[in-house]
Scaffold this motif. Structure first.
Motif, short mmCIF file in Angstrom:
data_model
loop_
_atom_site.label_atom_id
_atom_site.label_comp_id
_atom_site.label_asym_id
_atom_site.label_seq_id
_atom_site.Cartn_x
_atom_site.Cartn_y
_atom_site.Cartn_z
N THR A 1 60.17 41.83 35.37
CA THR A 1 59.48 40.76 34.66
C THR A 1 58.36 40.19 35.51
O THR A 1 57.24 39.96 35.03
N ALA A 2 58.65 39.98 36.78
CA ALA A 2 57.62 39.44 37.69
C ALA A 2 56.45 40.42 37.83
O ALA A 2 55.29 39.99 37.89
N ALA A 3 56.75 41.72 37.87
CA ALA A 3 55.68 42.71 37.98
C ALA A 3 54.76 42.67 36.76
O ALA A 3 53.53 42.75 36.88
N VAL A 4 55.35 42.54 35.58
CA VAL A 4 54.55 42.45 34.36
C VAL A 4 53.77 41.14 34.33
O VAL A 4 52.58 41.11 33.97
N ASP A 5 54.41 40.05 34.72
CA ASP A 5 53.71 38.76 34.76
C ASP A 5 52.51 38.81 35.71
O ASP A 5 51.45 38.21 35.43
N GLU A 6 52.66 39.51 36.82
CA GLU A 6 51.54 39.63 37.76
C GLU A 6 50.36 40.37 37.13
O GLU A 6 49.20 40.00 37.34
N ARG A 7 50.66 41.40 36.36
CA ARG A 7 49.57 42.14 35.68
C ARG A 7 48.91 41.25 34.62
O ARG A 7 47.69 41.30 34.45
N LEU A 8 49.70 40.48 33.90
CA LEU A 8 49.13 39.57 32.91
C LEU A 8 48.22 38.54 33.57
O LEU A 8 47.13 38.24 33.06
N GLU A 9 48.65 38.02 34.69
CA GLU A 9 47.84 37.02 35.39
C GLU A 9 46.58 37.65 35.97
O GLU A 9 45.50 37.05 35.95
N ALA A 10 46.71 38.88 36.47
CA ALA A 10 45.58 39.52 37.15
C ALA A 10 44.52 40.03 36.19
O ALA A 10 43.32 39.88 36.44
N VAL A 11 44.96 40.68 35.09
CA VAL A 11 43.99 41.35 34.21
C VAL A 11 44.12 40.97 32.74
O VAL A 11 43.37 41.46 31.90
N GLY A 12 45.10 40.13 32.41
CA GLY A 12 45.19 39.63 31.05
C GLY A 12 46.04 40.44 30.11
O GLY A 12 46.31 40.03 28.98
#
Length: 271
Positions: free
Chosen positions: A137-148
């Motif tokens: 979940t944290a890995a996906v959240d990081e991608r959302l924060e980084a590139v939307g």
């Protein structure tokens, strides 16, 4: 960020990549204390691992990441799915409970006893399933924060011949099966996958396996998270069951890299 947990590892990609290659079933490792709860003898356990492990899929993902124009992130399970299966629902929503293969398996691929009757899988869920889910979940959240947006691509394999545990194994068994989710798999992601894997004699849809992994936090709620499962029929690249990889592995890695490149440069969400 690289996770150094003994049970899973997040391998960093390019900061601007939305793609997470998820490899949940490639390992044969079973910790000694978990092995103690499995009733199979050593020979039977090795054979079960041959059948249930998505052998060499971590290598396919590694080679794909190395050759992609924009390096994807990789989240790799370092333990066998006989410890816990991180892709199952951890509750009554999981249909595979009917054959003893929920988040903690109690039956084998041939519907024989894997663990003793009444085995309590709760401690394994707490020790392995929940930390894995939180890290993914944290890995996906990081991608959302980084590139939307985030694109989770599951890398799996399946046997040429149906195994007894399969609930939906009576349909087609194409060289490449694309597993989809009605909420999280937009048409352009399926199109990109069909194009990338066109050279393997055909792609099928949701047979013999369907669905795609999305962290429960985002599941059915956030269309910025796209997901697709790539199921590779094992005779395409290896000797079954549990044997060595062949030249097909390299070709599959190149096709997976092509898919990563196709979806890593533009949004493929359903927004």
């Amino acid at each position: 960020m690289t996770d150094t947990s003994a049970s899973f590892r997040l391998l960093p990609g390019a900061p601007g990549s939305p793609v997470v290659l998820h490899v949940p079933h490639s390992s044969r490792a079973v910790p000694a204390d978990v092995r103690g709860g499995i009733v199979l003898d050593d020979a039977a356990l090795e054979l079960e691992l041959d059948h249930i492990t998505d052998a060499h899929t971590a290598e396919i993902a590694t080679e794909a990441a190395a050759s992609a124009a924009v390096t994807p992130w990789r989240f790799v399970n370092r333990l066998s799915r006989l410890v816990v299966d991180p892709e199952r629902f951890p509750d009554e929503r999981e249909e595979m409970l009917t054959v003893g293969m929920g988040a903690v398996y109690t039956r084998t691929t041939h519907r024989e006893d894997l663990r003793a009757a009444g085995f309590d899988g709760g401690p394994l869920i707490d020790r392995y399933f929940h930390p894995y889910a939180a890290a993914m979940t944290a890995a996906v959240d990081e991608r959302l924060e980084a590139v939307g947006h985030a694109v989770v691509i599951d890398v799996h394999s399946y046997p040429t011949e149906r195994l007894p545990y399969e609930l939906h194994g009576d349909g087609p068994r194409p060289p490449i099966c694309l597993g989809t989710d009605s909420f999280h798999t937009p048409p352009q992601l399926m199109t990109a996958a069909r194009q990338a894997f066109a050279g393997f004699g055909g792609t099928g849809l949701d047979s013999p396996f369907a669905g795609a992994y999305v962290p429960l936090k985002h599941y059915g709620a956030d269309r910025r998270v796209s997901a697709l499962m790539i199921e590779i029929r094992r005779d395409v690249y290896m000797t079954e069951p549990g044997g060595a990889a062949g030249p097909g592995l390299g070709a599959l890695a190149k096709a997976l890299a092509a898919l990563v490149d196709a979806v890593g440069t533009e949004a493929v969400t359903g927004v």
